[in-house]
Design an enzyme around this catalytic site. Sequence first.
Site, short mmCIF file in Angstrom:
data_model
loop_
_atom_site.label_atom_id
_atom_site.label_comp_id
_atom_site.label_asym_id
_atom_site.label_seq_id
_atom_site.Cartn_x
_atom_site.Cartn_y
_atom_site.Cartn_z
N GLY A 45 32.60 53.09 -21.25
CA GLY A 45 31.25 52.81 -21.71
C GLY A 45 30.26 53.09 -20.61
O GLY A 45 30.63 53.09 -19.42
N GLN A 50 22.58 53.22 -15.84
CA GLN A 50 23.61 53.47 -14.83
C GLN A 50 23.54 54.89 -14.28
O GLN A 50 24.18 55.20 -13.27
CB GLN A 50 25.00 53.20 -15.40
N CYS A 99 33.41 47.96 -14.53
CA CYS A 99 32.12 48.64 -14.71
C CYS A 99 32.04 49.82 -13.76
O CYS A 99 32.42 49.68 -12.59
CB CYS A 99 31.00 47.64 -14.42
N LEU A 100 31.55 50.95 -14.26
CA LEU A 100 31.44 52.13 -13.38
C LEU A 100 30.46 51.91 -12.24
O LEU A 100 30.50 52.61 -11.23
CB LEU A 100 31.05 53.36 -14.20
N HIS A 141 28.61 44.06 -23.07
CA HIS A 141 28.56 44.48 -21.66
C HIS A 141 27.45 45.52 -21.45
O HIS A 141 26.65 45.41 -20.53
CB HIS A 141 29.94 45.06 -21.27
N GLU A 142 27.40 46.52 -22.35
CA GLU A 142 26.41 47.60 -22.19
C GLU A 142 24.99 47.12 -22.48
O GLU A 142 24.04 47.54 -21.80
CB GLU A 142 26.77 48.80 -23.09
N HIS A 145 23.42 45.63 -19.55
CA HIS A 145 22.85 46.63 -18.62
C HIS A 145 21.40 46.95 -19.00
O HIS A 145 20.55 47.13 -18.13
CB HIS A 145 23.64 47.94 -18.67
CO CO Z 1 28.95 48.36 -16.83
#
Ligand code: CO
Length: 179
Positions: A45, A50, A99-100, A141-142, A145
């Site tokens: 995701g 990000q 998370c990236l 989660h997204e 962000h």
């Molecule tokens: Co993340």
Amino acid sequence: MVREVVVYPDKRLKLISRDVESFDEELHTLLDDMYDTMRAKNGVGLAAVQVGVDVRVLIINIPLEDKEGEDTQPRENTLEMINPVIVEADGVEVFQEGCLSVPGFYEDVERAKHVKVEYFDRYGNKKVIEDDDFLAIAVQHEIDHLEGKVFIEKLSYTKRKKFEKEWKRKIKGQKSLKI
Ligand code: CO
């Protein structure tokens, strides 16, 4: 095109993303680049913030059963969500998240088990989706962000403190390698 992923504690991750108003070529390029970036980094995701673009756009890859020799991340399994809003949330689920923007760190996070989300696709068509599994967790989660929040902010005080200490050491280590 793969874009650079913003890594914690970069202040850009704290930006509150703006609604998308034009479902145009620029949006489509952003979505395509986000897909390339997510794949290149083996993520499941990604939120636009990000890659440093503070608009309410996210993508989620719904994983398939891991079948040997088959592409487990086909493009058609990537869900694109523009201006998503959670309209229903209930139940409790604990899932191990990563998370990236916090590469290499994984921790259990508590979230709603079931969510209903309204959003738009890349052409501006209104959609609704309901889930009580992986997708429900990933969406929460997204969307965090888009509100300028990273999952580590949901950890307990003790776990958070331990993370910050380890993360500082890790980042310092990376800097010294570049010299
Ligand atoms: Co993340």
